[in-house]
Design an enzyme around this catalytic site. Sequence first.
Site, PDB file in Angstrom:
ATOM      1  N   LYS A 112      53.205  96.999 -66.693  1.00  0.00           N
ATOM      2  CA  LYS A 112      54.597  97.439 -66.755  1.00  0.00           C
ATOM      3  C   LYS A 112      54.797  98.557 -65.743  1.00  0.00           C
ATOM      4  O   LYS A 112      54.285  99.664 -65.936  1.00  0.00           O
ATOM      5  CB  LYS A 112      54.943  97.944 -68.160  1.00  0.00           C
ATOM      6  CG  LYS A 112      54.806  96.901 -69.263  1.00  0.00           C
ATOM      7  CD  LYS A 112      55.083  97.514 -70.627  1.00  0.00           C
ATOM      8  CE  LYS A 112      54.952  96.482 -71.741  1.00  0.00           C
ATOM      9  NZ  LYS A 112      55.215  97.076 -73.079  1.00  0.00           N
ATOM     10  N   GLY A 153      56.570  93.475 -74.282  1.00  0.00           N
ATOM     11  CA  GLY A 153      57.295  93.762 -75.503  1.00  0.00           C
ATOM     12  C   GLY A 153      56.841  95.060 -76.138  1.00  0.00           C
ATOM     13  O   GLY A 153      55.952  95.750 -75.625  1.00  0.00           O
ATOM     14  N   SER A 155      54.799  97.297 -77.980  1.00  0.00           N
ATOM     15  CA  SER A 155      53.438  97.155 -78.499  1.00  0.00           C
ATOM     16  C   SER A 155      52.555  98.320 -78.082  1.00  0.00           C
ATOM     17  O   SER A 155      52.388  98.573 -76.891  1.00  0.00           O
ATOM     18  CB  SER A 155      52.818  95.849 -77.980  1.00  0.00           C
ATOM     19  OG  SER A 155      52.974  95.753 -76.573  1.00  0.00           O
ATOM     20  N   LYS A 208      61.809 101.327 -69.027  1.00  0.00           N
ATOM     21  CA  LYS A 208      61.832 102.052 -70.309  1.00  0.00           C
ATOM     22  C   LYS A 208      60.879 103.240 -70.291  1.00  0.00           C
ATOM     23  O   LYS A 208      61.078 104.214 -71.020  1.00  0.00           O
ATOM     24  CB  LYS A 208      61.520 101.106 -71.459  1.00  0.00           C
ATOM     25  CG  LYS A 208      60.199 100.343 -71.345  1.00  0.00           C
ATOM     26  CD  LYS A 208      59.017 101.051 -71.935  1.00  0.00           C
ATOM     27  CE  LYS A 208      57.748 100.251 -71.728  1.00  0.00           C
ATOM     28  NZ  LYS A 208      56.545 100.923 -72.250  1.00  0.00           N
ATOM     29  N   ASP A 261      61.233  97.488 -76.677  1.00  0.00           N
ATOM     30  CA  ASP A 261      60.231  98.304 -75.997  1.00  0.00           C
ATOM     31  C   ASP A 261      60.736  99.720 -75.765  1.00  0.00           C
ATOM     32  O   ASP A 261      59.981 100.692 -75.846  1.00  0.00           O
ATOM     33  CB  ASP A 261      59.862  97.645 -74.662  1.00  0.00           C
ATOM     34  CG  ASP A 261      58.412  97.895 -74.273  1.00  0.00           C
ATOM     35  OD1 ASP A 261      57.742  98.694 -74.945  1.00  0.00           O
ATOM     36  OD2 ASP A 261      57.956  97.290 -73.284  1.00  0.00           O
ATOM     37  N   ASN A 273      54.365 108.217 -72.288  1.00  0.00           N
ATOM     38  CA  ASN A 273      55.536 108.636 -71.517  1.00  0.00           C
ATOM     39  C   ASN A 273      56.398 109.620 -72.307  1.00  0.00           C
ATOM     40  O   ASN A 273      56.895 110.602 -71.756  1.00  0.00           O
ATOM     41  CB  ASN A 273      56.345 107.400 -71.105  1.00  0.00           C
ATOM     42  CG  ASN A 273      55.601 106.548 -70.096  1.00  0.00           C
ATOM     43  OD1 ASN A 273      55.496 106.893 -68.932  1.00  0.00           O
ATOM     44  ND2 ASN A 273      55.063 105.427 -70.548  1.00  0.00           N
ATOM     45  N   VAL A 296      46.977 106.835 -67.949  1.00  0.00           N
ATOM     46  CA  VAL A 296      48.150 106.648 -67.095  1.00  0.00           C
ATOM     47  C   VAL A 296      49.437 106.709 -67.915  1.00  0.00           C
ATOM     48  O   VAL A 296      49.527 106.149 -69.001  1.00  0.00           O
ATOM     49  CB  VAL A 296      48.070 105.282 -66.377  1.00  0.00           C
ATOM     50  CG1 VAL A 296      49.359 104.985 -65.623  1.00  0.00           C
ATOM     51  CG2 VAL A 296      46.890 105.277 -65.406  1.00  0.00           C
ATOM     52  N   GLU A 298      52.944 105.476 -66.876  1.00  0.00           N
ATOM     53  CA  GLU A 298      53.573 104.776 -65.756  1.00  0.00           C
ATOM     54  C   GLU A 298      54.928 105.367 -65.376  1.00  0.00           C
ATOM     55  O   GLU A 298      55.335 105.306 -64.224  1.00  0.00           O
ATOM     56  CB  GLU A 298      53.734 103.287 -66.085  1.00  0.00           C
ATOM     57  CG  GLU A 298      52.438 102.488 -66.050  1.00  0.00           C
ATOM     58  CD  GLU A 298      51.916 102.242 -64.643  1.00  0.00           C
ATOM     59  OE1 GLU A 298      52.582 102.652 -63.684  1.00  0.00           O
ATOM     60  OE2 GLU A 298      50.829 101.645 -64.520  1.00  0.00           O
TER      61      GLU A 298
END
Length: 352
Positions: A112, A153, A155, A208, A261, A273, A296, A298
């Site tokens: 993603k 999705g 998760s 997202k 998500d 995030n 990470v 993202e």
Amino acid sequence: MKIAVLGAGAWGTALAVNAARAAGAGVTRHQVTLWARNAAQVQALQAERANTRYLPGIALPASLLLQGGGEASLGQAVSGQDLIILATPVSAARSMLTQLKHAAVPVAWLSKGFEAAVFAEPASASLAKPFGLMVHEVRAQVAPDLRAGVFSGPSFALEVARGQPTALVAASEHAEVREALVAAFHGASLRVYASDDMVGVEVGGAVKNVMAIAAGLCDGLQLGLNARAALITRGLAEITRLGVALGARAETFTGLSGLGDLVLTATGDLSRNRKVGLLLAQGKTLAEVLESLGHVAEGVYCARTVVQRAASLGVDMPIAQSVVALLDGKLKASEAVALLMEREPKTELDCY
């Protein structure tokens, strides 16, 4: 079914564990191979029968095969498989897809986000810009004939590994790929829905992460539940606008890879995030935040790309712009909130 999962991080390991355990209730047991690039990691996985770095406390099923250590081992891992799952970071997608471009079986990725830069000549003039690409765009450049899809999705890897109920979406323009993903993973703890909107599913999964940073900031500043709800809703509007401009269908963003998500990543305590936003709200620098995470996030790496691509398409994304300014140290957290609240009034659904 024979399944190869390439990448032994948290998500790749979780999905491999889930598939290897799947049996009963009409689901046949699969032969699953988990591949890691690093030979030392494979040795540790074999010795401990657990991925203690990413999923401590989760035992690897005895039936799960482990391979790794380089390109030769990659060839062995994918040979004779019915489905290949790419569970590497976005930064490795170009290299991995190039190596898999002649695969005769479906390939689906879990990544993603966006590439850091364009590394090769674009497949079309529309991509001839200095922006990072999503994985389906990378595939168009390096493996256009690959029967590919995206599996995404709401998760968290740990919950999937524990066998807790989760719903995902398998997106591809090829019915064969969608059907393979459903056959491989739909079962007692995973419910898999199908979609042919790869662009929408990828945009939702990537953008997202940026909105989750903003949600963490909102929570860290203790702005309240009203503010969080407003931010998630308006964040979804921004994601949808960008997605539609990139060729996605608006309704995709009301589904698992969009609203689902976003809600999970913006509110869940396991969200890296969201944690970035929480720590920034405490006054930590971005360098301090990244050092403390260990894994990470993202959203940090793709926020600027999101804003650049939106600007090139004339798409208004004020929340994403504020996140970039915050990450760059150009705005304080309180200033970012003030700028968003002071924007001109608009019609709510005049989005796309």
